[in-house]
Scaffold this motif. Structure first.
Motif, PDB file in Angstrom:
ATOM      1  N   ILE A 194      23.818  -2.410 -31.057  1.00 35.42           N
ATOM      2  CA  ILE A 194      24.359  -2.739 -32.380  1.00 35.42           C
ATOM      3  C   ILE A 194      25.470  -1.768 -32.759  1.00 35.42           C
ATOM      4  CG2 ILE A 194      23.840  -2.849 -34.849  1.00 35.42           C
ATOM      5  CD1 ILE A 194      21.030  -3.874 -34.042  1.00 35.42           C
ATOM      6  N   VAL A 195      25.247  -0.481 -32.527  1.00 34.91           N
ATOM      7  CA  VAL A 195      26.261   0.526 -32.855  1.00 34.91           C
ATOM      8  C   VAL A 195      27.534   0.264 -32.046  1.00 34.91           C
ATOM      9  CG1 VAL A 195      26.838   2.988 -32.703  1.00 34.91           C
ATOM     10  CG2 VAL A 195      24.617   2.262 -33.616  1.00 34.91           C
ATOM     11  N   LYS A 196      27.385  -0.059 -30.771  1.00 30.21           N
ATOM     12  CA  LYS A 196      28.546  -0.372 -29.932  1.00 30.21           C
ATOM     13  C   LYS A 196      29.288  -1.585 -30.477  1.00 30.21           C
ATOM     14  CE  LYS A 196      29.844  -1.123 -25.127  1.00 30.21           C
ATOM     15  NZ  LYS A 196      29.369  -1.268 -23.747  1.00 30.21           N
ATOM     16  N   ASP A 197      28.553  -2.612 -30.874  1.00 29.78           N
ATOM     17  CA  ASP A 197      29.167  -3.809 -31.474  1.00 29.78           C
ATOM     18  C   ASP A 197      29.937  -3.444 -32.742  1.00 29.78           C
ATOM     19  OD1 ASP A 197      28.095  -5.381 -29.477  1.00 29.78           O
ATOM     20  OD2 ASP A 197      26.500  -6.220 -30.744  1.00 29.78           O
ATOM     21  N   MET A 235      32.228  -7.577 -44.658  1.00 31.90           N
ATOM     22  CA  MET A 235      31.488  -6.422 -45.168  1.00 31.90           C
ATOM     23  C   MET A 235      29.990  -6.708 -45.147  1.00 31.90           C
ATOM     24  SD  MET A 235      31.862  -3.394 -45.991  1.00 31.90           S
ATOM     25  CE  MET A 235      33.197  -2.723 -46.907  1.00 31.90           C
ATOM     26  N   GLU A 236      29.611  -7.934 -45.462  1.00 28.22           N
ATOM     27  CA  GLU A 236      28.192  -8.306 -45.469  1.00 28.22           C
ATOM     28  C   GLU A 236      27.600  -8.244 -44.061  1.00 28.22           C
ATOM     29  OE1 GLU A 236      30.572 -10.325 -46.923  1.00 28.22           O
ATOM     30  OE2 GLU A 236      30.174  -9.689 -48.981  1.00 28.22           O
ATOM     31  N   ASP A 237      28.351  -8.750 -43.072  1.00 24.57           N
ATOM     32  CA  ASP A 237      27.873  -8.709 -41.686  1.00 24.57           C
ATOM     33  C   ASP A 237      27.773  -7.271 -41.188  1.00 24.57           C
ATOM     34  OD1 ASP A 237      27.661 -11.459 -41.545  1.00 24.57           O
ATOM     35  OD2 ASP A 237      29.626 -11.724 -40.575  1.00 24.57           O
ATOM     36  N   TYR A 238      28.778  -6.467 -41.526  1.00 21.78           N
ATOM     37  CA  TYR A 238      28.770  -5.066 -41.126  1.00 21.78           C
ATOM     38  C   TYR A 238      27.555  -4.356 -41.725  1.00 21.78           C
ATOM     39  CZ  TYR A 238      30.423  -0.389 -40.049  1.00 21.78           C
ATOM     40  OH  TYR A 238      30.525   0.877 -39.545  1.00 21.78           O
ATOM     41  N   LYS A 239      27.315  -4.596 -43.010  1.00 22.82           N
ATOM     42  CA  LYS A 239      26.181  -3.966 -43.688  1.00 22.82           C
ATOM     43  C   LYS A 239      24.861  -4.400 -43.061  1.00 22.82           C
ATOM     44  CE  LYS A 239      23.868  -3.409 -48.098  1.00 22.82           C
ATOM     45  NZ  LYS A 239      23.765  -3.808 -49.491  1.00 22.82           N
ATOM     46  N   ALA A 240      24.720  -5.688 -42.746  1.00 24.75           N
ATOM     47  CA  ALA A 240      23.483  -6.194 -42.149  1.00 24.75           C
ATOM     48  C   ALA A 240      23.226  -5.544 -40.790  1.00 24.75           C
ATOM     49  CB  ALA A 240      23.540  -7.716 -42.013  1.00 24.75           C
ATOM     50  N   ALA A 259      20.460  -1.405 -37.483  1.00 16.30           N
ATOM     51  CA  ALA A 259      20.527  -0.238 -36.597  1.00 16.30           C
ATOM     52  C   ALA A 259      19.777   0.943 -37.204  1.00 16.30           C
ATOM     53  CB  ALA A 259      21.982   0.140 -36.324  1.00 16.30           C
ATOM     54  N   LYS A 260      19.945   1.163 -38.493  1.00 15.28           N
ATOM     55  CA  LYS A 260      19.232   2.259 -39.170  1.00 15.28           C
ATOM     56  C   LYS A 260      17.724   2.060 -39.099  1.00 15.28           C
ATOM     57  CE  LYS A 260      18.722   4.884 -43.437  1.00 15.28           C
ATOM     58  NZ  LYS A 260      17.419   5.281 -43.035  1.00 15.28           N
TER      59      LYS A 260
END
Length: 55
Positions: free
Chosen positions: A13-16, A25-30, A35-36
């Protein structure tokens, strides 16, 4: 999910996220939230293992 599977998924996920250029922004946040959560699970698994080894 075991530790190895969890960390691999988080790393993926981090690599993506690092390569993503057109995420909303919503997809990035999700994805960042997922990942967190996975990293928190890894931390919990490591803490549990550490406690088990110290007993």
């Amino acid at each position: 999910m075991n530790y190895d599977e969890t960390i691999q998924k988080a790393e993926s996920i981090v690599k993506d996220l690092e390569q993503a250029e057109a995420l909303s922004m919503e997809d990035y946040k999700a994805k960042a939230t997922e990942a967190k959560q996975l990293l928190d699970l890894c931390e919990k698994q490591l803490t549990t293992m550490e406690k088990d080894l110290l007993v």
